[in-house]
Design a protein around this motif. Structure first.
Motif, PDB file in Angstrom:
ATOM      1  N   SER A   1       0.600  -1.029  -0.134  1.00 38.89           N
ATOM      2  CA  SER A   1       0.218   0.091  -0.386  1.00 38.89           C
ATOM      3  C   SER A   1       0.980   1.212   0.230  1.00 38.89           C
ATOM      4  CB  SER A   1      -0.986  -0.261   0.783  1.00 38.89           C
ATOM      5  OG  SER A   1       0.842   0.147   2.126  1.00 38.89           O
TER       6      SER A   1
ATOM      7  N   ASP B   1       0.655   3.843   1.603  1.00 40.12           N
ATOM      8  CA  ASP B   1       1.104   4.609   3.336  1.00 40.12           C
ATOM      9  C   ASP B   1       2.467   3.233   3.740  1.00 40.12           C
ATOM     10  OD1 ASP B   1      -0.249   5.963   3.318  1.00 40.12           O
ATOM     11  OD2 ASP B   1      -1.938   4.653   4.510  1.00 40.12           O
ATOM     12  N   ARG B   2       2.393   1.665   3.347  1.00 38.79           N
ATOM     13  CA  ARG B   2       3.239   0.873   3.876  1.00 38.79           C
ATOM     14  C   ARG B   2       4.828   0.851   2.859  1.00 38.79           C
ATOM     15  NH1 ARG B   2       5.896  -1.671   7.478  1.00 38.79           N
ATOM     16  NH2 ARG B   2       6.713  -3.895   6.876  1.00 38.79           N
TER      17      ARG B   2
ATOM     18  N   ALA C   1       5.661   3.892   1.473  1.00 35.36           N
ATOM     19  CA  ALA C   1       5.909   5.097   2.982  1.00 35.36           C
ATOM     20  C   ALA C   1       6.685   4.488   3.420  1.00 35.36           C
ATOM     21  CB  ALA C   1       5.458   5.914   2.890  1.00 35.36           C
ATOM     22  N   GLU C   2       6.349   4.188   4.841  1.00 32.96           N
ATOM     23  CA  GLU C   2       7.050   3.810   6.032  1.00 32.96           C
ATOM     24  C   GLU C   2       8.513   3.210   5.740  1.00 32.96           C
ATOM     25  OE1 GLU C   2       6.214   0.199   9.646  1.00 32.96           O
ATOM     26  OE2 GLU C   2       4.231   1.079   7.950  1.00 32.96           O
TER      27      GLU C   2
ATOM     28  N   THR D   1       8.943   8.987   3.227  1.00 31.08           N
ATOM     29  CA  THR D   1       8.592   9.990   1.656  1.00 31.08           C
ATOM     30  C   THR D   1       9.079  10.622   0.909  1.00 31.08           C
ATOM     31  OG1 THR D   1       7.921  11.066   4.052  1.00 31.08           O
ATOM     32  CG2 THR D   1       6.407   9.603   3.541  1.00 31.08           C
TER      33      THR D   1
END
Length: 813
Positions: free
Chosen positions: A691, A693-694, A696-697, A701
């Motif tokens: 995903s 978000d994952r 970017a984690e 970013t």
């Protein structure tokens, strides 16, 4: 053949200079006349199927000629291949009779897959289309109309045999693979007979040329049998065939040398009697060979039966149109009457042709007459379109816990050697449901531990015959791929390890197989299949013996280009991750798995538990190699992110992190390894994709991301396209540079060495970290000196410095 027309139909081969005594090598088969009523039943089936097949190519209305044929009854686009259909229908009718008489389990593999009208017509007559497509292709007037009018139009069957065709285990578009697939299907299937028709055009292909040798790998004690039928109708699309220009003596010589008993079937006036007798003879010969092997007295180099069937191309179709010979020439290959929808003369020829089959005698009120159905196996499960082995055969493997074979973290281990010990146990636990097909590279690829409890299977070698060996080594990637496909499509599991550089030989075979599986997944009546599994090793990074010719990671791109639902590419970073990945792939279904690893000893970074979690995630931060102040959950983003994808290039990333830690600890580095390549695309493009978000984690970013990749740069760039922040991502990979040189020199010339990675990190980090910026010049000079020192050492000593492959060491904090 020039542009002129052939003056005669079905021209014979020029006579050879071989002595007539050669003919004595051919099989002597007494022709036993069929009972008259059986012969008539066969001919009725053949007439009905030929009518339906030809109507499928031409008609969009008036499908049973119940009124005067008009131009608007003919399809606006005439698509399909007629030339091979009469011969295929002839064989289908006789195989059905053979199955009925002997209660056989038989699969019919059709090499000329463009002869789909023949197969579909026969499948409708035997009720198989009705079984698998109820309400759509029933044995009634509506079902027949649907079959004929929808052929080769959107929503109907395509012009080539594919996974929508009941009974098929072979994608029929690209020619050359049918015979190898047939032999793979009968391995470990002792009660199965596969009849494989090989077109004489297809027989010119390289894959078919080597597949004739497959009998040499077939153990009759444990496996079934293949009846090859070389269908010689003399022509390709616009030229005569090689085999069509060989006389009987030449054909008998060739195939006798290959190890076959050859029976030539060519008496057109008595073709049913001759073909029936030949098939009965072939079955008797098969049973003799199998009985001897299964009684403990196997025949040395048994001569397996094969048929050569000579019939005219387009047999029974128009003889001549507009001054051109049609039947018995290449003009019948596709559509014999290309203007039947616009030219009254050709329309009249079509009417005469279709009427010659007298379909009204054979189909009454939309149903085949009893006279047609009576030649079919009474047990419908035995009919060629309904054998379970062709559509729902999957039998999974008994799982073996891979963790019992893991190795100690912090050691150097060969992914292949460790995996070999695991596979040895898998083979022991699954003695008849897994095989390994390899192009003579098992020892070289360090997988020989597989042979601790099994052997090679080569029936013409006195040292590896009749021993139940699970390993087939043949220096033909095409055979390995075809065997794997046939074995997998009939329910079992296979592995195909290979030198990385030569898997590309089977690129289009893999694509054709993937097309078959893609469609199969959309067909509700087909069950799951084991995944096909490639192990790619002897990679470009470690080709000490062979050099530039053996440096080619392009098969990755081939797999990436198939549908996302099927494509799986894994680059495990160490032996424990490789074990976990192989175990996963062996248990998976319906995928094309490519696993890439090193046969040379390389660093083991992760314990069994860590490897399991890393492989489950597909990618993770390697905190042990990252800067200590980047590991805390609340820590600021690192100055640079280093990503390794592939064994050797990951080692270089970790060594670069080690070097940077010593050289300039102020540079804050995060190290990531990606083991599942498919986590990288944007999440809408692959089921495994992270995903946003994952992603970017893990990757941050805004930090620069420097990929060190095993394959070609453009592959990875294409995967990453669609991710946010592409401007901060850079990719280095194999640059098509190499020779017979040292392993580390390969890293240098392709710009993926630790020094290249460190220099990239310094330049990227200097944009974000003032300390690094101030020391950038001095650090780059230091790295360049190291490069020059290593190159000088290699030039002087012909090897890499001894400390190049020492395990990386990081201080614990």
């Amino acid at each position: 053949m020039g542009n002129g027309q052939i003056p005669v139909a079905n021209p014979p081969a020029l006579p050879s200079h071989l002595p007539d005594s050669i003919l004595e090598l051919g099989a002597r088969v007494d022709r036993k006349p069929l009972p008259d009523h059986v012969r008539e039943l066969l001919r009725g089936f053949q007439r009905a199927a030929c009518y339906i097949a030809s109507a499928m190519i031409f008609l969009r209305d008036n499908v049973l000629l119940e009124s005067e044929l008009q131009l608007d009854h003919v399809k606006p686009r005439l698509l399909g291949h007629w030339g091979t259909c009469p011969g295929l229908i002839l064989v289908w009718s006789h195989l059905s009779l053979l199955i009925r008489n002997h209660d056989l389990d038989m699969i019919f593999v059709i090499g000329p897959g463009h002869g789909a009208p023949a197969a579909l017509a026969a499948l409708w007559l035997e009720g198989s289309l009705e079984r698998f497509y109820p309400g759509e292709y029933d044995c009634n007037t509506a079902g027949l109309r649907n079959l004929i009018t929808r052929f080769s139009v959107p929503g109907g069957f395509p012009s080539h045999i594919n996974a929508e065709t009941p009974g098929s285990i072979h994608e029929g578009g690209e020619l050359g693979y049918a015979l190898a697939v047939s032999f793979g299907a009968v391995m470990d299937n002792p009660g199965l007979v596969v009849t494989c028709v090989v077109g004489d055009g297809e027989a010119e292909s390289g894959p078919t040329a080597t597949a004739w040798h497959a009998i040499k790998f077939l153990d009759p004690r444990e496996s079934g049998a293949v009846i090859p039928i070389l269908h010689v109708n003399g022509f390709k699309i616009s030229e005569r065939t090689i085999f069509g220009c060989m006389d009987d003596k030449e054909l008998i010589c060739l195939f006798t040398g290959y190890g076959y008993q050859v029976k030539i079937v060519e008496d057109l006036a008595n073709i049913d009697d001759e073909l029936s007798s030949a098939l009965e003879w072939a079955l008797v010969e098969i049973k003799k060979i199998q009985h001897a092997a299964r009684s403990g007295n196997p025949i040395v180099k048994p001569r397996w039966p094969m048929l050569v069937l000579r019939t005219p191309k387009g047999w029974g179709g128009p003889k001549e149109v507009d001054g051109k010979i049609i039947e018995g020439s290449f003009h019948s290959h596709q559509v014999p009457l290309p203007k039947a929808n616009s030219d009254n003369s050709q329309l009249g020829a079509l009417k005469s042709w279709l009427s010659s089959y007298r379909i009204d005698e054979l189909i009454k009120e939309g149903q085949p007459t009893d006279s047609i159905v009576s030649i079919l196996p009474q047990n419908k499960e035995k009919r060629l379109g309904q054998l379970k082995a062709t559509y729902n055969p999957y039998a999974g493997l008994r799982a073996v816990d891979w963790k019992g074979f893991t190795v100690e973290k912090g050691t150097d281990q060969s992914c292949m050697q460790v995996t070999g010990t695991y596979l040895d146990k898998v083979f022991q636990e699954n003695p008849t449901s897994i095989r390994l097909f390899s192009p003579d590279e098992l020892e070289s690829n360090k997988l020989s531990a597989i042979l601790d409890h099994t052997q090679r299977n080569f029936q013409w070698d006195e040292y590896s015959r009749a021993n139940g060996g699970r390993v087939i080594e043949v220096l033909s990637e095409h055979d390995c791929q075809g065997f794997m496909q046939g074995y997998t499509l009939t329910g079992r599991t296979a592995l195909f390890p290979s030198y990385e550089s030569f898997l590309g030989i089977v690129h289009t075979m893999m694509v054709q197989y993937s097309k078959f599986v893609k469609i199969a997944r959309q067909v509700k009546w087909r069950g799951d299949l084991a995944s096909i599994n490639y192990i790619e090793t002897s990679t470009w990074a470690r080709q000490e013996h062979n050099g530039f010719s053996h440096q080619n990671p392009s098969f990755i791109g081939a797999v990436l280009n198939i549908k996302a639902e099927a494509a799986r590419v894994y680059l495990p970073p160490d032996a424990n991750c490789f074990l976990s990945t192989v175990q996963h792939c062996l248990q998976s279904r319906n995928y094309t798995n490519l696993i890439i690893g090193s046969k040379q000893p390389t660093a083991v970074y992760l314990s069994a538990e860590e490897a399991e979690e890393h492989c489950r995630l597909g990618a993770s931060i390697w905190h042990f190699a990252s800067s200590p102040d980047t590991n805390a959950p609340s820590a600021a983003d690192p100055d640079v992110v280093l990503v390794g994808i592939g064994v050797e290039v990951t080692f270089e990333v970790v060594k670069a992190a080690e070097l940077l830690r010593r050289l300039i600890p102020a540079l804050r580095v995060r190290v990531i390894n990606v083991t599942d390549l498919m986590i990288l695309p944007a999440e809408s493009r692959h089921p495994h994709a992270l995903s946003a978000d994952r992603f970017a984690e893990i990757f941050t970013t805004d930090s620069p991301i420097l990929f060190n990749y095993h394959g070609y740069q453009t592959e990875l760039q294409g995967l990453l396209f669609g991710r946010a922040g592409l401007h901060r991502m850079s990719v280095e990979g194999y640059r098509e540079e190499g020779s017979t040189t040292t392993p580390f020199d390969m890293m240098l010339v392709n710009r993926v060495s630790r020094f290249d990675v460190a220099a990239r990190a310094l330049r990227a980090g200097g944009e974000r970290n003032l300390d690094v910026k101030q020391r950038l010049g001095a650090c780059l000079e230091d790295i360049q000196r190291r490069v020059e020192d290593v190159r000088a050492f290699i030039a002087e000593h012909g090897k890499d410095p001894d400390d190049m492959y020492e395990l990386p060491v990081f201080e614990k904090h």
